[in-house]
Design a protein around this motif. Sequence first.
Motif, PDB file in Angstrom:
ATOM      1  N   ASN A 178       0.826  -1.213   0.000  1.00 29.29           N
ATOM      2  CA  ASN A 178       0.000   0.000   0.000  1.00 29.29           C
ATOM      3  C   ASN A 178       0.859   1.261   0.000  1.00 29.29           C
ATOM      4  N   THR A 187       2.020   1.720  -3.541  1.00 31.31           N
ATOM      5  CA  THR A 187       0.902   2.228  -4.342  1.00 31.31           C
ATOM      6  C   THR A 187       0.671   3.709  -4.064  1.00 31.31           C
ATOM      7  N   ALA A 188       0.734   4.108  -2.803  1.00 32.33           N
ATOM      8  CA  ALA A 188       0.554   5.521  -2.449  1.00 32.33           C
ATOM      9  C   ALA A 188       1.672   6.368  -3.065  1.00 32.33           C
ATOM     10  N   LEU A 233       0.854   6.920  -6.652  1.00 35.10           N
ATOM     11  CA  LEU A 233      -0.179   7.951  -6.763  1.00 35.10           C
ATOM     12  C   LEU A 233       0.447   9.341  -6.573  1.00 35.10           C
ATOM     13  N   LEU A 287      -7.937  -1.840   1.144  1.00 40.51           N
ATOM     14  CA  LEU A 287      -7.446  -0.535   0.733  1.00 40.51           C
ATOM     15  C   LEU A 287      -6.592  -0.658  -0.530  1.00 40.51           C
ATOM     16  N   GLY A 288      -5.723  -1.643  -0.571  1.00 43.99           N
ATOM     17  CA  GLY A 288      -4.892  -1.867  -1.747  1.00 43.99           C
ATOM     18  C   GLY A 288      -5.718  -2.200  -2.976  1.00 43.99           C
ATOM     19  N   ILE A 302      -8.493  -1.029  -3.689  1.00 42.16           N
ATOM     20  CA  ILE A 302      -9.085   0.223  -4.172  1.00 42.16           C
ATOM     21  C   ILE A 302      -7.995   1.155  -4.710  1.00 42.16           C
ATOM     22  N   LEU A 303      -6.905   1.301  -3.943  1.00 45.85           N
ATOM     23  CA  LEU A 303      -5.841   2.239  -4.315  1.00 45.85           C
ATOM     24  C   LEU A 303      -5.084   1.853  -5.576  1.00 45.85           C
ATOM     25  N   ASP A 304      -4.802   0.571  -5.761  1.00 50.61           N
ATOM     26  CA  ASP A 304      -3.978   0.147  -6.877  1.00 50.61           C
ATOM     27  C   ASP A 304      -4.604   0.511  -8.228  1.00 50.61           C
ATOM     28  N   LEU A 314      -6.894   2.680  -8.762  1.00 48.51           N
ATOM     29  CA  LEU A 314      -7.046   4.135  -8.771  1.00 48.51           C
ATOM     30  C   LEU A 314      -5.737   4.805  -9.192  1.00 48.51           C
ATOM     31  N   ALA A 315      -4.625   4.347  -8.630  1.00 47.45           N
ATOM     32  CA  ALA A 315      -3.319   4.907  -8.977  1.00 47.45           C
ATOM     33  C   ALA A 315      -2.995   4.644 -10.449  1.00 47.45           C
TER      34      ALA A 315
END
Length: 95
Positions: A13, A16-17, A20, A65-66, A68-70, A72-73
Motif C-alpha cells: 500500500n 501504491t501511495a 499515486l 485498501l490496496g 481500491i488504491l492500486d 485508482l493509482a
Amino acid sequence: MTLPTVLFRALPNLITAARLALVPVVLAAIAREAWGAAFLLFALAGISDGIDGFLARRYALATRLGAILDPLADKALMLAVLVSLTLVGLTNTAS
C-alpha cells in the motif's frame, strides 16, 4: 506486532501511495517538456505497480485498501499522462 512487521505488511500500500504521489511529478515533467525525466518517472511508476502486486500476492499482503488504491493509482497515472501529453501536443502544434 513490531514496527518492522507493521511496515512490511503495509509495504504494497505504501508503494501504491507513492505511485499515486508520482502523478503530479510526472505531469510537471511533461509540462516542462522534460521528456527524459517524464519517461523515467513513468517507468518507475510502472515498475512499482509490478512490485506492489508481486509483494501483495506472494506474501499474502493484499488488503481492501490496496484493492481500491492500486487501480485508482493506475488509472490516475494513465489518464493524467494521456491528457497532459495531448495538451502539450495541441499547444505545440498551435504555435
